[in-house]
Design an enzyme around this catalytic site. Structure first.
Site, mmCIF file in Angstrom:
data_model
loop_
_atom_site.group_PDB
_atom_site.id
_atom_site.type_symbol
_atom_site.label_atom_id
_atom_site.label_comp_id
_atom_site.label_asym_id
_atom_site.label_seq_id
_atom_site.Cartn_x
_atom_site.Cartn_y
_atom_site.Cartn_z
ATOM 1 N N TYR A 123 -14.655 3.640 10.542
ATOM 2 C CA TYR A 123 -13.219 3.499 10.286
ATOM 3 C C TYR A 123 -12.416 3.949 11.503
ATOM 4 C CZ TYR A 123 -8.534 4.877 9.014
ATOM 5 O OH TYR A 123 -7.169 5.026 9.029
ATOM 6 N N ARG B 194 -18.067 19.313 4.223
ATOM 7 C CA ARG B 194 -18.263 17.851 4.169
ATOM 8 C C ARG B 194 -18.633 17.382 5.573
ATOM 9 N NH1 ARG B 194 -13.219 14.171 2.231
ATOM 10 N NH2 ARG B 194 -12.350 14.970 4.176
ATOM 11 N N GLY C 45 0.812 -1.214 0.000
ATOM 12 C CA GLY C 45 0.000 0.000 0.000
ATOM 13 C C GLY C 45 0.844 1.261 0.000
ATOM 14 N N TYR C 46 0.149 2.381 0.112
ATOM 15 C CA TYR C 46 0.803 3.692 0.008
ATOM 16 C C TYR C 46 1.887 3.879 1.083
ATOM 17 C CZ TYR C 46 1.005 8.862 0.369
ATOM 18 O OH TYR C 46 1.406 10.175 0.454
ATOM 19 N N SER D 137 -4.314 6.417 13.901
ATOM 20 C CA SER D 137 -4.678 7.623 13.163
ATOM 21 C C SER D 137 -5.041 8.744 14.125
ATOM 22 C CB SER D 137 -5.895 7.294 12.282
ATOM 23 O OG SER D 137 -6.470 8.468 11.771
ATOM 24 N N TYR E 59 -0.996 8.633 12.868
ATOM 25 C CA TYR E 59 -0.607 9.460 11.717
ATOM 26 C C TYR E 59 -1.564 10.625 11.566
ATOM 27 C CZ TYR E 59 1.002 4.772 10.085
ATOM 28 O OH TYR E 59 1.521 3.513 9.947
ATOM 29 N N ASP F 126 0.249 -9.090 1.923
ATOM 30 C CA ASP F 126 -0.773 -8.177 1.406
ATOM 31 C C ASP F 126 -1.732 -9.001 0.559
ATOM 32 O OD1 ASP F 126 -2.145 -5.942 -0.004
ATOM 33 O OD2 ASP F 126 -0.513 -4.722 0.801
ATOM 34 N N LYS G 238 -9.763 1.948 14.481
ATOM 35 C CA LYS G 238 -8.422 2.329 14.978
ATOM 36 C C LYS G 238 -8.447 2.417 16.501
ATOM 37 C CE LYS G 238 -6.470 2.483 11.045
ATOM 38 N NZ LYS G 238 -5.553 1.407 10.679
HETATM 39 P P1 NAD Z 1 -3.455 1.510 1.540
HETATM 40 O O1 NAD Z 1 -4.846 1.103 1.263
HETATM 41 O O2 NAD Z 1 -2.667 2.115 0.452
HETATM 42 O O3 NAD Z 1 -2.630 0.268 2.106
HETATM 43 C C1 NAD Z 1 -3.229 -0.750 2.875
HETATM 44 C C2 NAD Z 1 -2.759 -2.086 2.311
HETATM 45 O O4 NAD Z 1 -3.347 -3.133 3.094
HETATM 46 C C3 NAD Z 1 -3.194 -2.303 0.857
HETATM 47 O O5 NAD Z 1 -2.081 -2.746 0.106
HETATM 48 C C4 NAD Z 1 -4.265 -3.381 0.958
HETATM 49 O O6 NAD Z 1 -4.290 -4.195 -0.190
HETATM 50 C C5 NAD Z 1 -3.827 -4.127 2.201
HETATM 51 N N1 NAD Z 1 -4.910 -4.826 2.918
HETATM 52 C C6 NAD Z 1 -6.123 -4.351 3.262
HETATM 53 N N2 NAD Z 1 -6.816 -5.307 3.929
HETATM 54 C C7 NAD Z 1 -6.014 -6.399 4.001
HETATM 55 C C8 NAD Z 1 -6.142 -7.698 4.562
HETATM 56 N N3 NAD Z 1 -7.275 -8.083 5.172
HETATM 57 N N4 NAD Z 1 -5.119 -8.552 4.464
HETATM 58 C C9 NAD Z 1 -3.973 -8.198 3.832
HETATM 59 N N5 NAD Z 1 -3.789 -6.975 3.272
HETATM 60 C C10 NAD Z 1 -4.800 -6.095 3.362
HETATM 61 O O7 NAD Z 1 -3.507 2.481 2.813
HETATM 62 P P2 NAD Z 1 -2.364 3.405 3.435
HETATM 63 O O8 NAD Z 1 -2.725 4.809 3.175
HETATM 64 O O9 NAD Z 1 -1.032 2.893 3.044
HETATM 65 O O10 NAD Z 1 -2.642 3.138 4.978
HETATM 66 C C11 NAD Z 1 -1.928 2.141 5.688
HETATM 67 C C12 NAD Z 1 -2.476 2.069 7.100
HETATM 68 O O11 NAD Z 1 -2.347 3.353 7.707
HETATM 69 C C13 NAD Z 1 -3.955 1.720 7.172
HETATM 70 O O12 NAD Z 1 -4.162 0.883 8.295
HETATM 71 C C14 NAD Z 1 -4.627 3.042 7.374
HETATM 72 O O13 NAD Z 1 -5.848 2.937 8.057
HETATM 73 C C15 NAD Z 1 -3.590 3.776 8.215
HETATM 74 N N6 NAD Z 1 -3.690 5.235 8.104
HETATM 75 C C16 NAD Z 1 -3.673 5.821 6.876
HETATM 76 C C17 NAD Z 1 -3.783 7.198 6.766
HETATM 77 C C18 NAD Z 1 -3.837 7.861 5.424
HETATM 78 O O14 NAD Z 1 -4.318 9.000 5.349
HETATM 79 N N7 NAD Z 1 -3.345 7.249 4.363
HETATM 80 C C19 NAD Z 1 -3.875 7.978 7.928
HETATM 81 C C20 NAD Z 1 -3.881 7.343 9.165
HETATM 82 C C21 NAD Z 1 -3.776 5.964 9.239
HETATM 83 C C1 WQD Z 2 -8.163 17.088 4.066
HETATM 84 C C2 WQD Z 2 -8.839 18.445 3.968
HETATM 85 C C3 WQD Z 2 -11.212 18.335 3.646
HETATM 86 C C4 WQD Z 2 -11.096 16.565 -0.343
HETATM 87 C C5 WQD Z 2 -8.723 11.659 6.482
HETATM 88 C C6 WQD Z 2 -9.242 10.730 7.538
HETATM 89 C C7 WQD Z 2 -8.223 10.569 8.621
HETATM 90 C C8 WQD Z 2 -6.878 10.137 8.030
HETATM 91 C C9 WQD Z 2 -6.443 11.055 6.953
HETATM 92 C C10 WQD Z 2 -6.838 7.762 8.027
HETATM 93 C C11 WQD Z 2 -10.159 18.501 4.729
HETATM 94 C C12 WQD Z 2 -10.532 18.968 2.456
HETATM 95 C C13 WQD Z 2 -10.739 17.093 0.886
HETATM 96 C C14 WQD Z 2 -11.708 17.417 -1.306
HETATM 97 C C15 WQD Z 2 -11.509 19.240 0.226
HETATM 98 N N1 WQD Z 2 -6.961 8.855 7.434
HETATM 99 N N2 WQD Z 2 -10.941 18.413 1.172
HETATM 100 N N3 WQD Z 2 -11.888 18.739 -0.969
HETATM 101 O O1 WQD Z 2 -10.459 14.220 6.204
HETATM 102 O O2 WQD Z 2 -8.388 15.364 7.151
HETATM 103 O O3 WQD Z 2 -8.492 12.923 7.076
HETATM 104 O O4 WQD Z 2 -7.484 11.155 5.979
HETATM 105 O O5 WQD Z 2 -6.714 7.539 9.182
HETATM 106 O O6 WQD Z 2 -8.713 9.620 9.506
HETATM 107 O O7 WQD Z 2 -10.445 11.255 8.077
HETATM 108 O O8 WQD Z 2 -8.243 14.127 4.975
HETATM 109 O O9 WQD Z 2 -7.516 14.447 2.649
HETATM 110 O O10 WQD Z 2 -9.917 13.831 3.087
HETATM 111 O O11 WQD Z 2 -9.115 16.085 3.717
HETATM 112 O O12 WQD Z 2 -11.698 20.443 0.479
HETATM 113 O O13 WQD Z 2 -12.078 16.993 -2.408
HETATM 114 O O14 WQD Z 2 -9.166 18.694 2.602
HETATM 115 O O15 WQD Z 2 -12.409 18.998 3.947
HETATM 116 O O16 WQD Z 2 -10.246 19.771 5.273
HETATM 117 P P1 WQD Z 2 -8.998 14.233 6.382
HETATM 118 P P2 WQD Z 2 -8.696 14.559 3.517
#
Ligand code: NAD
Ligand code: WQD
Length: 336
Positions: free
Chosen positions: A148, A291, A10-11, A124, A176, A31, A152
């Protein structure tokens, strides 16, 4: 030292695999490619010139995990695997509870079976809910607005109970903030399926002409320019925080939460301005309605990670936007 990275394609996981390999760790990825493609891992190997071991494995598949733990001596786990779309989780809560929580429980059980009790968990900032800013780790958490976010919070609580029951565990909860940006090679980055939910991938798809217009969600918040404030963190800085956390858990026992953010708040309009500068493109956007569920402003107090993990964010929002744009232009159709 061998690290099992769940969700490693993933990312955030892929960027962390790069940093782990660069640091000399052996990496095993599990994965199921639900939200990623195996080609990402080829690119990780290309960037680093090193190889990793990969398993097409769902973390809910107990036998699949048993195979991984029996074929490898895993010193610690970094647990990224999970579903992460906030809006989707409201429509499909059971899918989120089943994948994220049930999957995590199976993983923790199989870790305990294998005698591997060291884990870094992807939490998160969403667990803080409506706390005063900046968020600090000792604030009460759990007043969360989405299924979601609750996954967490619950997984943090589960790991707390696991530690209480067995003090040999060493657990790092990384909360994060808003990860954006990409590896500077442009080979890996954020590549969501369909229309992005998050701000940065949406902006970059508008800039490259794949989407017509960005809607800024709300221009009437009580902030400096009326748009929401967030703490954006470069994904490579975030990846490096995992190395600091792994180093810590390898040498200790206990459970600790850490905020991983820059400690600075930027508005949506700040990000648009920085992106226009980085890309040289004028972004087509309108100010629309708020939103549902969005908080006006939050950012981290990251001093605990700074002092206890010796982790410091290096990159500013200009670099985050430059690297996002570099990835977008090099991969206009995503990673295949
Ligand atoms: P992502 O979706 O890019 O990566 C998650 C990976 O997990 C993917 O490759 C997916 O295929 C894999 N996956 C999902 N369910 C699975 C399962 N049951 N078994 C095996 N693999 C599985 O997401 P990301 O942005 O890289 O996020 C990684 C982690 O960080 C997640 O737990 C996410 O909730 C957390 N997180 C992300 C953000 C964000 O904004 N990107 C913020 C806070 C927390
Ligand atoms: C950022 C800002 C929107 C899209 C989410 C999850 C959080 C964490 C990170 C996983 C906000 C604004 C967005 C658009 C916009 N993920 N926006 N137009 O909502 O802060 O956090 O991702 O844990 O749990 O809730 O991130 O990137 O969606 O939004 O104006 O088309 O951009 O309102 O202010 P968010 P986001």
């Amino acid at each position: 030292m061998t690290i099992l990275v769940t969700g490693g394609a993933g990312y955030i996981g892929s960027h962390t695999c790069v940093e782990l390999l660069n640091e000399g760790y052996e990496v095993v990825v599990a994965d199921n490619y639900y939200n990623s493609v195996p080609a990402v891992l080829d690119r990780v190997e290309k960037i680093t010139g090193k190889t990793l071991k990969r398993y097409n494995c769902d973390i809910r598949d107990r036998n699949g995990l048993k195979k991984i733990f029996s074929e490898n001596t895993i010193d610690a786990v970094i647990h990224f695997a999970g579903l992460k779309a906030v809006g989707e989780s409201t429509r499909l809560p059971l899918m989120y509870y089943e994948n994220n929580i049930s999957g995590s429980v199976v993983l923790f059980e199989e870790m305990a079976q294998a005698g591997c009790k060291k884990i870094v968990f992807s939490s998160s900032a969403t667990v803080y809910g409506n706390n005063p800013i900046p968020y600090k780790e000792d604030m009460v958490t759990g007043d969360v607005s989405s299924p979601y976010g609750r996954t967490k919070h619950f997984i943090e609580q589960i790991l707390g109970d696991v530690y209480k029951s067995d003090n040999e565990w060493s657990i790092s909860l990384l909360r994060y903030f808003n990860p954006i940006g990409a590896h500077e090679s442009g080979l890996i980055g954020e590549d969501p399926n369909g229309i992005p939910n998050n701000l940065m991938p949406y902006i970059s798809r508008v800039a490259i002409g794949k989407l017509p217009q960005l809607t800024v969600f709300g221009g009437d918040y009580d902030t400096k320019d009326g748009t929401c404030i967030r703490d954006y963190i470069h994904v490579v800085d975030l990846a490096k925080a995992h190395l600091c956390a792994v180093a810590k858990i390898l040498g200790t026992t206990g459970i600790e939460a850490y905020n991983i953010g820059n400690g600075k708040g930027y508005s949506v309009l700040d990000i648009i301005t920085a992106f226009e500068k980085a890309s040289g493109k004028k972004l087509n956007y309108i100010i629309g309605d708020r939103r549902e569920g969005d908080l006006p402003a939050f950012y981290a107090d990251a001093s605990k990670a700074n002092t206890q993990l010796d982790w410091h964010a290096q990159y500013d929002i200009d670099k985050m936007c430059e690297d996002t744009w570099n990835f977008q232009t090099k991969n206009p159709d995503g990673i295949k």
